[in-house]
Write a protein that holds these residues in place. Structure first.
Motif, PDB file in Angstrom:
ATOM      1  N   ALA A  77       0.807  -1.291   0.149  1.00  0.00           N
ATOM      2  CA  ALA A  77       0.068  -0.087   0.086  1.00  0.00           C
ATOM      3  C   ALA A  77       0.755   1.039   0.231  1.00  0.00           C
ATOM      4  CB  ALA A  77      -0.791   0.104   0.728  1.00  0.00           C
ATOM      5  N   VAL A  78       1.845   1.344   0.685  1.00  0.00           N
ATOM      6  CA  VAL A  78       3.016   2.213   1.082  1.00  0.00           C
ATOM      7  C   VAL A  78       3.346   2.231  -0.059  1.00  0.00           C
ATOM      8  CG1 VAL A  78       4.978   3.174   1.930  1.00  0.00           C
ATOM      9  CG2 VAL A  78       3.684   2.190   3.144  1.00  0.00           C
ATOM     10  N   LEU A  79       3.639   1.517  -0.745  1.00  0.00           N
ATOM     11  CA  LEU A  79       4.739   1.754  -2.506  1.00  0.00           C
ATOM     12  C   LEU A  79       3.702   1.816  -3.690  1.00  0.00           C
ATOM     13  CD1 LEU A  79       6.737  -1.862  -2.572  1.00  0.00           C
ATOM     14  CD2 LEU A  79       7.374   0.791  -1.538  1.00  0.00           C
ATOM     15  N   SER A  80       2.755   1.571  -3.482  1.00  0.00           N
ATOM     16  CA  SER A  80       1.856   2.100  -4.433  1.00  0.00           C
ATOM     17  C   SER A  80       0.858   3.145  -4.221  1.00  0.00           C
ATOM     18  CB  SER A  80       0.126   1.367  -4.630  1.00  0.00           C
ATOM     19  OG  SER A  80       0.473  -0.656  -4.676  1.00  0.00           O
ATOM     20  N   TYR A  81       0.985   3.585  -3.125  1.00  0.00           N
ATOM     21  CA  TYR A  81       0.902   5.337  -2.840  1.00  0.00           C
ATOM     22  C   TYR A  81       1.890   5.840  -3.415  1.00  0.00           C
ATOM     23  CZ  TYR A  81      -1.981   9.309  -0.497  1.00  0.00           C
ATOM     24  OH  TYR A  81      -2.260   9.879  -0.437  1.00  0.00           O
ATOM     25  N   SER A  82       2.596   5.582  -2.984  1.00  0.00           N
ATOM     26  CA  SER A  82       4.445   6.642  -3.375  1.00  0.00           C
ATOM     27  C   SER A  82       4.547   6.566  -5.279  1.00  0.00           C
ATOM     28  CB  SER A  82       5.464   5.935  -2.395  1.00  0.00           C
ATOM     29  OG  SER A  82       5.980   4.838  -3.346  1.00  0.00           O
ATOM     30  N   LYS A  83       4.148   5.554  -5.101  1.00  0.00           N
ATOM     31  CA  LYS A  83       4.169   5.322  -6.965  1.00  0.00           C
ATOM     32  C   LYS A  83       3.080   6.499  -7.763  1.00  0.00           C
ATOM     33  CE  LYS A  83       4.667   2.158 -10.683  1.00  0.00           C
ATOM     34  NZ  LYS A  83       5.922   1.041 -10.929  1.00  0.00           N
ATOM     35  N   VAL A  84       1.707   5.960  -7.055  1.00  0.00           N
ATOM     36  CA  VAL A  84       0.602   7.498  -7.511  1.00  0.00           C
ATOM     37  C   VAL A  84       1.345   9.091  -7.563  1.00  0.00           C
ATOM     38  CG1 VAL A  84      -1.332   8.444  -7.207  1.00  0.00           C
ATOM     39  CG2 VAL A  84      -0.926   5.879  -6.631  1.00  0.00           C
ATOM     40  N   LEU A  85       2.219   9.506  -6.163  1.00  0.00           N
ATOM     41  CA  LEU A  85       2.367  10.693  -6.205  1.00  0.00           C
ATOM     42  C   LEU A  85       4.021  10.263  -6.601  1.00  0.00           C
ATOM     43  CD1 LEU A  85       1.759  10.796  -2.309  1.00  0.00           C
ATOM     44  CD2 LEU A  85      -0.112  11.765  -4.155  1.00  0.00           C
ATOM     45  N   LYS A  86       4.154   9.369  -7.343  1.00  0.00           N
ATOM     46  CA  LYS A  86       5.393   9.612  -8.752  1.00  0.00           C
ATOM     47  C   LYS A  86       6.383  10.290  -7.914  1.00  0.00           C
ATOM     48  CE  LYS A  86       3.189  10.606 -12.342  1.00  0.00           C
ATOM     49  NZ  LYS A  86       1.697  11.491 -13.068  1.00  0.00           N
ATOM     50  N   ILE A  87       6.516   9.618  -6.435  1.00  0.00           N
ATOM     51  CA  ILE A  87       7.439  10.080  -5.074  1.00  0.00           C
ATOM     52  C   ILE A  87       7.791   8.400  -5.443  1.00  0.00           C
ATOM     53  CG2 ILE A  87       6.762  11.830  -4.046  1.00  0.00           C
ATOM     54  CD1 ILE A  87       6.077  10.227  -1.854  1.00  0.00           C
ATOM     55  N   ASP A  88       8.103   7.621  -5.676  1.00  0.00           N
ATOM     56  CA  ASP A  88       8.494   6.472  -5.329  1.00  0.00           C
ATOM     57  C   ASP A  88      10.259   6.442  -5.934  1.00  0.00           C
ATOM     58  OD1 ASP A  88       7.483   6.737  -7.957  1.00  0.00           O
ATOM     59  OD2 ASP A  88       7.705   4.775  -8.898  1.00  0.00           O
ATOM     60  N   ASP A  89      10.361   6.923  -7.194  1.00  0.00           N
ATOM     61  CA  ASP A  89      11.722   7.500  -7.088  1.00  0.00           C
ATOM     62  C   ASP A  89      13.492   7.585  -6.117  1.00  0.00           C
ATOM     63  OD1 ASP A  89      10.916   9.061  -8.150  1.00  0.00           O
ATOM     64  OD2 ASP A  89      12.184   9.570  -9.158  1.00  0.00           O
ATOM     65  N   ILE A  90      12.256   8.548  -5.104  1.00  0.00           N
ATOM     66  CA  ILE A  90      13.402   9.276  -3.692  1.00  0.00           C
ATOM     67  C   ILE A  90      13.424   8.558  -2.940  1.00  0.00           C
ATOM     68  CG2 ILE A  90      12.857  11.608  -2.750  1.00  0.00           C
ATOM     69  CD1 ILE A  90      11.105  12.562  -4.875  1.00  0.00           C
ATOM     70  N   PRO A  91      14.503   8.604  -2.696  1.00  0.00           N
ATOM     71  CA  PRO A  91      14.652   7.778  -1.752  1.00  0.00           C
ATOM     72  C   PRO A  91      14.124   7.534  -0.065  1.00  0.00           C
ATOM     73  CG  PRO A  91      17.199   8.811  -2.245  1.00  0.00           C
ATOM     74  CD  PRO A  91      15.903   8.998  -3.310  1.00  0.00           C
ATOM     75  N   ILE A  92      13.801   6.951   0.274  1.00  0.00           N
ATOM     76  CA  ILE A  92      13.235   6.610   1.480  1.00  0.00           C
ATOM     77  C   ILE A  92      14.231   6.966   2.478  1.00  0.00           C
ATOM     78  CG2 ILE A  92      11.301   5.486   3.585  1.00  0.00           C
ATOM     79  CD1 ILE A  92       9.329   4.979   1.568  1.00  0.00           C
ATOM     80  N   ILE A  93      14.959   7.460   3.304  1.00  0.00           N
ATOM     81  CA  ILE A  93      16.136   7.005   4.640  1.00  0.00           C
ATOM     82  C   ILE A  93      16.013   6.711   5.995  1.00  0.00           C
ATOM     83  CG2 ILE A  93      17.289   8.494   2.979  1.00  0.00           C
ATOM     84  CD1 ILE A  93      16.812  11.127   4.998  1.00  0.00           C
TER      85      ILE A  93
END
Length: 168
Positions: A106-122
């Motif tokens: 769910a987190v990965l899908s939502y970040s993909k929808v927002l187009k931030i999935d290529d930005i690193p989660i630190i």
């Protein structure tokens, strides 16, 4: 609340005041929801722009039941020019399944929808539930497979809440 927000906007935006004080008030529930949705999307878009400039972010998720639905809130934290920002991105419906795989998905899908999935989660922060914080199969461990530098930190607000509840 909606009408009060519109009155406030009228005080600060002459164009809005002119339209809002016209014949049509735009106050039907359907229109209110559409306008609120447009505003929310605009705010999310500004947050995504800021996160993109920051180049990395951390996530904080908390799961709760609301009207027979399981909801997971997703907040992010990022820094820009040595100033830290914490923003709420939205609620994710996780009623179908609350296991760690589903929550990570769910987190990965939502970040993909927002187009931030290529930005690193630190960094990542959750409550103490094993499904979230488990060191072998918890959400924090599974998310680290996608973002290896995402350090897990137990949510301090959750810890404080547990202390308060236990001392009542």
């Amino acid at each position: 609340n909606y009408l009060e927000a519109c009155k406030l906007m009228c005080e600060h935006n002459p164009e809005f005041k002119q339209v809002f004080n016209g014949e049509i008030k735009y106050t039907s529930p359907l229109l209110q929801n559409e306008l609120i949705g447009i505003c929310a999307e605009n705010v999310r878009s500004m947050i995504v722009t800021e996160v993109t400039k920051a180049g990395s972010f951390s996530v904080r998720c908390v799961e709760a039941r609301c009207h027979k639905q399981e909801q997971m809130s997703l907040c992010i934290r990022y820094a820009n020019k040595f100033e830290v920002f914490e923003r709420f991105l939205g609620f994710i419906n996780v009623s179908e399944s609350q296991n760690a795989d589903s929550l990570v998905s769910a987190v990965l899908s939502y970040s993909k929808v927002l187009k931030i999935d290529d930005i690193p989660i630190i960094a990542q922060s959750y409550d103490g539930a094993n499904v979230m914080s488990g060191s072998k199969k918890g959400e924090q461990t599974l998310l680290r497979k996608h973002y290896p530098d995402a350090t897990y930190i137990h949510c301090m607000a959750q810890r404080l809440n547990l202390v308060v509840i236990n001392n009542m």
